[in-house]
Design a protein around this motif. Sequence first.
Motif, PDB file in Angstrom:
ATOM      1  N   MET A 128       3.523  -4.719 -10.048  1.00 16.54           N
ATOM      2  CA  MET A 128       3.985  -5.268  -8.769  1.00 16.54           C
ATOM      3  C   MET A 128       4.318  -4.148  -7.795  1.00 16.54           C
ATOM      4  SD  MET A 128       6.310  -8.622  -9.516  1.00 16.54           S
ATOM      5  CE  MET A 128       7.272  -8.010 -10.881  1.00 16.54           C
ATOM      6  N   SER A 132       2.337  -3.586  -4.356  1.00 18.90           N
ATOM      7  CA  SER A 132       3.039  -3.762  -3.081  1.00 18.90           C
ATOM      8  C   SER A 132       3.268  -2.439  -2.356  1.00 18.90           C
ATOM      9  CB  SER A 132       4.356  -4.508  -3.285  1.00 18.90           C
ATOM     10  OG  SER A 132       5.196  -3.831  -4.179  1.00 18.90           O
ATOM     11  N   LYS A 135       0.107  -2.697   0.107  1.00 20.07           N
ATOM     12  CA  LYS A 135       0.304  -3.865   0.979  1.00 20.07           C
ATOM     13  C   LYS A 135       1.160  -4.865   0.226  1.00 20.07           C
ATOM     14  CE  LYS A 135      -3.787  -6.468  -0.355  1.00 20.07           C
ATOM     15  NZ  LYS A 135      -4.898  -7.238   0.057  1.00 20.07           N
ATOM     16  N   LEU A 136       1.840  -5.699   0.965  1.00 19.65           N
ATOM     17  CA  LEU A 136       2.736  -6.667   0.339  1.00 19.65           C
ATOM     18  C   LEU A 136       1.938  -7.667  -0.489  1.00 19.65           C
ATOM     19  CD1 LEU A 136       5.237  -7.380   3.231  1.00 19.65           C
ATOM     20  CD2 LEU A 136       5.525  -5.861   1.280  1.00 19.65           C
ATOM     21  N   LEU A 137       2.575  -8.139  -1.522  1.00 18.73           N
ATOM     22  CA  LEU A 137       1.949  -9.186  -2.322  1.00 18.73           C
ATOM     23  C   LEU A 137       1.811 -10.442  -1.467  1.00 18.73           C
ATOM     24  CD1 LEU A 137       4.082  -8.842  -5.590  1.00 18.73           C
ATOM     25  CD2 LEU A 137       1.819  -7.880  -5.163  1.00 18.73           C
ATOM     26  N   PHE A 142       4.066 -13.462  -4.696  1.00 14.84           N
ATOM     27  CA  PHE A 142       5.457 -13.010  -4.770  1.00 14.84           C
ATOM     28  C   PHE A 142       6.342 -14.103  -5.361  1.00 14.84           C
ATOM     29  CE2 PHE A 142       9.758 -12.683  -3.146  1.00 14.84           C
ATOM     30  CZ  PHE A 142      10.088 -11.402  -3.548  1.00 14.84           C
ATOM     31  N   VAL A 168      10.530  -3.433  -4.839  1.00 10.53           N
ATOM     32  CA  VAL A 168       9.545  -4.491  -4.578  1.00 10.53           C
ATOM     33  C   VAL A 168      10.193  -5.602  -3.769  1.00 10.53           C
ATOM     34  CG1 VAL A 168       8.106  -6.277  -5.654  1.00 10.53           C
ATOM     35  CG2 VAL A 168       8.186  -3.986  -6.649  1.00 10.53           C
ATOM     36  N   HIS A 172       9.503  -6.769   0.430  1.00 12.22           N
ATOM     37  CA  HIS A 172       9.111  -8.118   0.848  1.00 12.22           C
ATOM     38  C   HIS A 172      10.169  -8.749   1.749  1.00 12.22           C
ATOM     39  CE1 HIS A 172       6.224  -7.440  -2.343  1.00 12.22           C
ATOM     40  NE2 HIS A 172       5.506  -8.375  -1.770  1.00 12.22           N
TER      41      HIS A 172
END
Length: 195
Positions: A128, A132, A135-137, A142, A168, A172
């Motif tokens: 994860m 991330s 780039k963001l999940l 998420f 993480v 987000h």
Amino acid sequence: AVAQKRDPQEELRQAQLTSEAEVRAGVQVIADELSLGLDIVTALLEGAPHYCIQRLDQLQGAVMRLLASPVVGGGAGFRAIRAMADCCFPGAFQGDSIACAMRQMVQNVDAEAGGENVKEIVNTVHLMAKASATKLLPQGTFRVMFPLLRHVLGAASITPLTTEAYNVLSAHMAAGGELPRREILPLLFHMLELQ
């Protein structure tokens, strides 16, 4: 012919055995139906990942609850969460590892214990973090993975693993979006208390 005398204890034992057999048969019917439902979800996740990625919230709840089941969790539940993991991280080939981590989580394995018991949880948090970092999940991914982050962040002390999970989560949160804020706030307070 002499009539055979009936033993009341033997009759009671036979009645109990019959009752237990009926209960076992009923549990087997339920297990078979749950397994079939999970196998259908698995087939959907494997066959139409682009359709499913938009509906992960709907699919996740039932799969995660049944993953903890001693009746179907090890078979159909595990296959379904593995397919969901492959849908969340296409091409990463980490489905088995993520599914093992999720199973460890629902079995409440202590993420601080270290060793082989938590290897899959550690690997999944690393995955994860790596995913991330660039780039963001996706939001659905998420939300599927959030219970694992919550499990790790609930630890009694700050470790490199909890720090990675926190990174993480914070990435987000900074981006906004529809996050489970009600569940996130207690984690943040917990992390502050540990500092």
